[in-house]
Design an enzyme around this catalytic site. Sequence first.
Site, PDB file in Angstrom:
ATOM      1  N   GLU A 244      46.278  20.833  58.443  1.00 41.67           N
ATOM      2  CA  GLU A 244      47.180  20.780  57.295  1.00 41.67           C
ATOM      3  C   GLU A 244      46.397  20.994  55.996  1.00 41.67           C
ATOM      4  O   GLU A 244      46.831  21.738  55.111  1.00 41.67           O
ATOM      5  CB  GLU A 244      47.898  19.432  57.231  1.00 41.67           C
ATOM      6  CG  GLU A 244      48.813  19.286  56.025  1.00 41.67           C
ATOM      7  CD  GLU A 244      49.475  17.925  55.911  1.00 41.67           C
ATOM      8  OE1 GLU A 244      50.036  17.630  54.838  1.00 41.67           O
ATOM      9  OE2 GLU A 244      49.436  17.159  56.887  1.00 41.67           O
ATOM     10  N   ARG A 270      47.573  44.371  27.291  1.00 42.48           N
ATOM     11  CA  ARG A 270      47.846  43.657  26.036  1.00 42.48           C
ATOM     12  C   ARG A 270      46.778  43.992  24.988  1.00 42.48           C
ATOM     13  O   ARG A 270      45.573  43.881  25.243  1.00 42.48           O
ATOM     14  CB  ARG A 270      47.860  42.150  26.319  1.00 42.48           C
ATOM     15  CG  ARG A 270      47.927  41.259  25.102  1.00 42.48           C
ATOM     16  CD  ARG A 270      49.265  41.299  24.433  1.00 42.48           C
ATOM     17  NE  ARG A 270      49.366  40.245  23.417  1.00 42.48           N
ATOM     18  CZ  ARG A 270      50.273  40.230  22.457  1.00 42.48           C
ATOM     19  NH1 ARG A 270      51.166  41.210  22.379  1.00 42.48           N
ATOM     20  NH2 ARG A 270      50.312  39.248  21.587  1.00 42.48           N
TER      21      ARG A 270
END
Length: 384
Positions: A244, A270
């Site tokens: 997990e 940008r």
Amino acid sequence: MIERTLFSPDHEAFRDSFRRFCDKEIAPHHEAWEEQGYVDREVWRKAGANGFLCMTMPESYGGAGGDKLYSVAQMEELARGNYTGIGFGLHSEIVAPYVLHYGTEAQKTHYLPKLASGEMVGAIAMSEPAAGSDLQGVKTTAIKQADGSYLLNGSKTFITNGWHADLVIVVAKTDPQAGAKGTSLFLVERGMQGFDKGKRLKKVGLKAQDTSELFFDNVRLPADALLGGENRGFVCLMEQLPWERMQIAVTAIASAQAAIDWTVAYTKDRKVFGQPVANYQNTRYKLAELQTEVQVGRVFVDKCLELVCADKLDTATASMAKYWTTDLQCKVMDECVQLHGGYGFMWEYPIARAYADARVQRIYGGTNEIMKEVITRAMGIGGR
């Protein structure tokens, strides 16, 4: 960049197929799912029909019989697109393996094909209002009755897939006086009398992922609802937690790489003071630093995954991977938001959502502080 040698051509073909599924069935809807607080149930059924659930379960139980790397490829693709509402990983690689490894033949035959098809959605209920990472502090009880059944009482919180769940693996105390040794696992189905679901919880991030409270009020469970044997729950949990935690690490590295890729594209486009943001030395050096750290993390995670496939990954190493990669993920997100400037704080930009989604990675699966405790105990310097 170091070439990855983990995946076979079959794994990569699966990845391509799942990426197309994401582009068609998830990407167009994920923003709406964030608004409503859960994904549509239909995406589970479509995933099952296409073989994208329980890929590692044996074919005899409806799975594909693949190794864990198929699930890793799926986790990486979901992270690449920041599709954090999709709870396939927990369903396929936490819930289903518990049933496979600890279930009776009757339990496996009954549940696994339904999980693989998407007919049932799975969840696991560990955390409680007063017991998060401390599984020994669980207050929910399942007391055995004279007829062999169990009476389940208590509540759980922060349960992923909880609102959709048809099958919940519930962690409960069968011997409240025995501490961790008195813990057991139970299979609880939607519709059982006394089993109620609370409201969907509103979170800082993971807004499309249904997370809810669960309540158990004198839920009578038949003897065959017990999973893995009475008072063996804590042992089962400890056996499964390394995998997990590796799943969290896989997602952390893939998400961090996605953030860097978005930021490289943004800073090239940008312009500030007449030139692209990417032309500034600070931007280039910062991205170089982040990419180096993510590359280091990926090599470590890939090595850990090799150990997973060989069934040789120990708990301490899994804890190292979980804590270090999630700390790195949050660092990368923060730096990439900064490089986006004001737009990095706008929800319409993926980096803003990824920034919010990343924070819980250092908490669930055991907090990063708990990870360090696990590591120090393996070093022989634990406090307890």
